[in-house]
Design an enzyme around this catalytic site. Structure first.
Site: not given
Ligand code: NAD
Length: 438
Positions: A86, A217, A268
């Site tokens: 996202t 954070h 304060c």
């Molecule tokens: N990276 C983190 O540490 C983390 C931690 C907590 C939350 N998040 C949240 O989790 C979500 C995912 O993050 P991420 O870092 O894993 O993202 P990312 O971009 O690494 O991975 C997303 C994956 O989704 C796939 N995708 C897109 N459309 C698709 C579909 N229609 N069907 C199947 N697969 C599809 C993409 O090809 C990609 O591999 C985001 O909203 C992010 O904000 C991420």
């Protein structure tokens, strides 16, 4: 359990490997053929400590399948995790295109499935996205009803890149935002072995929580860094300062000061914040976050004033005047500033504060009253009941048993009550209840 995971990036790939390790049968779905091939061959699509061996073992166990076919993945599982990206648009808003496309695909896939299914959104999304975007798309494309044929939950992901397997296994807690007991119970089964509590809330709360956590954070890092820059300029060791700051578990690293409420004030915080920002300015240290605190506080006060003015009430009863319950200190009290704003707008103001007895004030507090607010004395009364009776709107800045009981006994249907202090059981009040930021 049979689980499908949509999106095999950081969140999806770690979840897939950990769920397979935990004995679940997992179907990973991604639009990216490169990621699918890597996983199919037991290799990790992300660089992450421990993922090489975990993914190899997960795939070798025979419990992992990979596909780009959403329909077979939904049909072949009872629960689906949604982990697509996202990302930010240039203006900072959230690009939901991947999630919207996927929700439509999942709805289409569900159309052909008779059995109950649970979708769990793990992508970070703005509050309201699941209710207003995901569920309507699923219902429209499936022809089925959320809450009976299928359920949707939101489960924020707290893993950090670099330690994500450890974080998956040791989350601060497991939050499940859901609409139905059945949906929540299904998700709970997947996570109840983890060594932390499962907490259930509504979907919007869970969505907002993730943003509140990440903003907190970011705020903490920036705070430590601004204190670092000022300390550096003032030849102080910031590590020593912050280490000692963190040792205070009563006021600093604690829930203290973390409840939404009214603006801060007193003798304060405003003064010391000004002095610190002034020191930074004199040493040419830029501290935009610390410098913005006073402005934000002023805006919060102004927001409360605007809530009152917008009601059109002409008579306001203020319960509480000092900057904090139980003290008579009026210096820089935001309630005093509020009273001044009302007087300036020509409203009739009456004030009750049992701790503030103008004739008994001494020292700097007395000087402040004489110099800055000499006219407020005539508006003060110790007749709490009369103030409530004679006001169209009551601003509650004091949370004592006496005030709560008087409001419960005397509030009328035509009253507006503006709550600055999180009154207990506000639903028992008659009239229009309004929290300052809730
Ligand atoms: N990276 C983190 O540490 C983390 C931690 C907590 C939350 N998040 C949240 O989790 C979500 C995912 O993050 P991420 O870092 O894993 O993202 P990312 O971009 O690494 O991975 C997303 C994956 O989704 C796939 N995708 C897109 N459309 C698709 C579909 N229609 N069907 C199947 N697969 C599809 C993409 O090809 C990609 O591999 C985001 O909203 C992010 O904000 C991420």
């Amino acid at each position: 359990m049979k689980i499908s995971i949509f999106g095999l990036g950081y969140v999806g790939a770690v979840s897939l490997a950990c769920l397979a390790r935990d004995g679940h049968e997992v179907i990973g779905v991604d639009v990216d053929p490169w990621k699918r091939d890597l996983i199919r061959n037991g290799r990790t699509p992300i660089i992450e400590a421990g993922m090489d061996t975990l993914m190899a073992a997960a795939v070798a166990s025979g419990r992992v399948q990979v596909t780009d076919d959403a329909t077979s993945a939904v049909r072949g599982s009872e629960l689906s995790f949604v982990c697509v990206g996202t990302p930010s648009r240039p203006n900072g808003s959230q690009d939901l295109r991947a999630l919207e496309r996927l929700a439509a695909q999942l709805g289409d896939a569900l159309r052909a499935k008779a059995a109950y299914h649970v979708f769990v959104v793990r992508s970070t999304v703005m509050p309201g996205t699941v209710d207003d975007v995901v569920i309507p798309l699923l219902e429209r494309h499936s022809g089925q009803r959320c809450g009976s044929d299928f359920d949707v939950c939101f489960q924020p992901e707290f893993l950090r890149e670099g330690s994500s397997i450890h974080d998956y296994d040791n989350p601060p807690y497991t939050i499940i935002g859901g609409r139905s007991d059945r949906g929540v119970a299904t998700v709970r089964r997947v996570f109840e072995h983890l060594p932390r509590e499962v907490k259930v809330c509504d979907i919007r709360t869970a969505e907002m929580l993730k943003y509140a956590c990440n903003s907190f954070h970011a705020l903490k890092i920036t705070f430590a860094n601004e204190i670092g820059r000022i300390s550096q300029a003032a030849q102080v060791d910031p590590h020593a300062v912050m280490a000692l700051l963190c040792e205070d578990r009563q006021l600093n690293i604690s829930p203290a000061y973390l409840r939404p409420g009214f603006a801060f004030g007193g003798s304060c915080l405003p003064k010391d914040l000004r002095a610190l920002c002034n020191l930074a300015g004199r040493r040419d240290v830029s501290t935009p976050m610390l410098s913005a605190i006073a402005d934000s506080n002023r805006m919060h006060l102004e927001h409360a004033v605007e809530l009152v003015l917008a009601t059109g009430a002409r008579s306001v009863g203020m319960l509480g005047l000092s900057f904090k319950s139980g003290t008579d200190d009026l210096r820089e009290s935001p309630l005093v500033v509020m009273a001044e704003r009302f007087i300036g707008k020509g409203l009739a103001v009456r004030i009750y504060d049992p701790h503030v007895n103008l004739s008994r004030l001494v020292g700097a507090n007395r000087r402040y009253v004489e110099d800055v607010i000499p006219h407020l004395g005539s508006m003060m009364s110790d007749d709490l009941d009369a103030i409530i009776d004679q006001s169209q709107l009551v601003v509650v800045g004091l949370r004592t048993d006496e005030v709560v009981a008087a409001l419960q006994a005397r509030s009328r249907p035509d009253h507006v009550v503006l709550d600055l202090v999180s009154l207990p059981r506000p639903e028992t009040l008659r009239g229009t209840y309004q929290g300052v930021c809730w």
